[in-house]
Motif scaffolding. Sequence first.
Motif, mmCIF file in Angstrom:
data_model
loop_
_atom_site.group_PDB
_atom_site.id
_atom_site.type_symbol
_atom_site.label_atom_id
_atom_site.label_comp_id
_atom_site.label_asym_id
_atom_site.label_seq_id
_atom_site.Cartn_x
_atom_site.Cartn_y
_atom_site.Cartn_z
ATOM 1 N N TYR A 255 41.480 45.799 34.395
ATOM 2 C CA TYR A 255 41.782 44.394 34.682
ATOM 3 C C TYR A 255 41.162 43.444 33.661
ATOM 4 O O TYR A 255 40.361 43.836 32.819
ATOM 5 N N ASN A 256 41.560 42.189 33.758
ATOM 6 C CA ASN A 256 41.078 41.121 32.883
ATOM 7 C C ASN A 256 41.221 39.806 33.643
ATOM 8 O O ASN A 256 41.870 39.764 34.693
ATOM 9 N N PRO A 257 40.612 38.722 33.155
ATOM 10 C CA PRO A 257 40.665 37.456 33.904
ATOM 11 C C PRO A 257 42.070 36.967 34.232
ATOM 12 O O PRO A 257 42.255 36.234 35.214
ATOM 13 N N ALA A 258 43.072 37.373 33.453
ATOM 14 C CA ALA A 258 44.442 36.907 33.704
ATOM 15 C C ALA A 258 44.995 37.445 35.016
ATOM 16 O O ALA A 258 45.919 36.849 35.592
ATOM 17 N N VAL A 259 44.456 38.550 35.522
ATOM 18 C CA VAL A 259 44.978 39.161 36.751
ATOM 19 C C VAL A 259 43.933 39.184 37.872
ATOM 20 O O VAL A 259 44.066 39.935 38.830
ATOM 21 N N TYR A 260 42.881 38.374 37.751
ATOM 22 C CA TYR A 260 41.874 38.314 38.808
ATOM 23 C C TYR A 260 42.489 37.966 40.162
ATOM 24 O O TYR A 260 42.027 38.417 41.202
ATOM 25 N N SER A 261 43.534 37.159 40.158
ATOM 26 C CA SER A 261 44.119 36.693 41.416
ATOM 27 C C SER A 261 44.680 37.830 42.257
ATOM 28 O O SER A 261 44.768 37.716 43.479
#
Length: 314
Positions: A255-261
């Motif tokens: 994962y990465n911050p773009a898919v934290y949601s």
Amino acid sequence: MSDVTAGLPAPLPAKASNGRWRKYGFYYLMLAPAIVCFIIFNYIPMYGVIIAFKNYRFIDGIIGSPWIGMENFNQLFNDIFFWRILRNTLIISGLHILFGFPAPIVLALLFNEIINGRFKKIIQTISYLPHFMSWVILSGIMIELLSPSRGAINFIITLFGGKPIHFLADPDTFVGVLVASHLWQSVGWGSIIYLAAIAGINQDQYESATIDGANRFQQMRYITLPSLIPVMTVLFILNVGGVMNAGFDQIFNLYNPAVYSVADIIDTYVYRIGLIDTKYGFSTAVGLFKNVVALVLVIGTNYIVKRFNEYGIW
């Protein structure tokens, strides 16, 4: 004999007890290191759970840190991010169970139908291999396969006139990647238990079914699958009990911050607030909440399953 001891079984004679130790003593000795490790690494650390009820400060230690009662839990339930990570955890774990639980059963049934022994061993070995690789390696493979610029999957998509897809940076596709890669990593190894259960089925049943004119599919439906129900029941209960563990290693490496949601789960949340932000008491409260929910799920699932059939964990 008194009424208290009337219904109890008679104790084993001293000679019988000594005979059992002489007969099985070597196996008990082999089991001893595992028990010691289990106590040291699983039970003794449970003492640290009290940190969840303290304002833990490293300089004061566990005993010296002040008690704050349920403050960490109040902060947890009032945190807007907590409900998002709880939802993500349940969704990802639910999808893992939905697709990952029946897949090893189907694969084991297919393996059982392969007649050529050499070919069967080769296919089984290939299916087991991902289980022995760490998620550091597997995630690297997935990143290369799904890369929008050099990945094989996007090369095929562009070859047919499509546009490259950022699978690991798009919230709409990331969960699907998690489920698919989890299935790839676990399905072969998970089939071993079912293959062992199939090997223990009395072959006379298949011979009788063949004489009665049953084809292979009917034998699978009326003999093999019913015989797997006890194993399936126990594994299903354990899978439900692990629903709060959505796979830290896998998600942390992908994962990465773009898919934290959609990808941020309880374990990654605990990692950030515990090891990075050093909020040890709060992170312990989150972990304790997770484990209590898992315990309730195991007990509840076992109770429900036992109402429908006689199989269960206890």
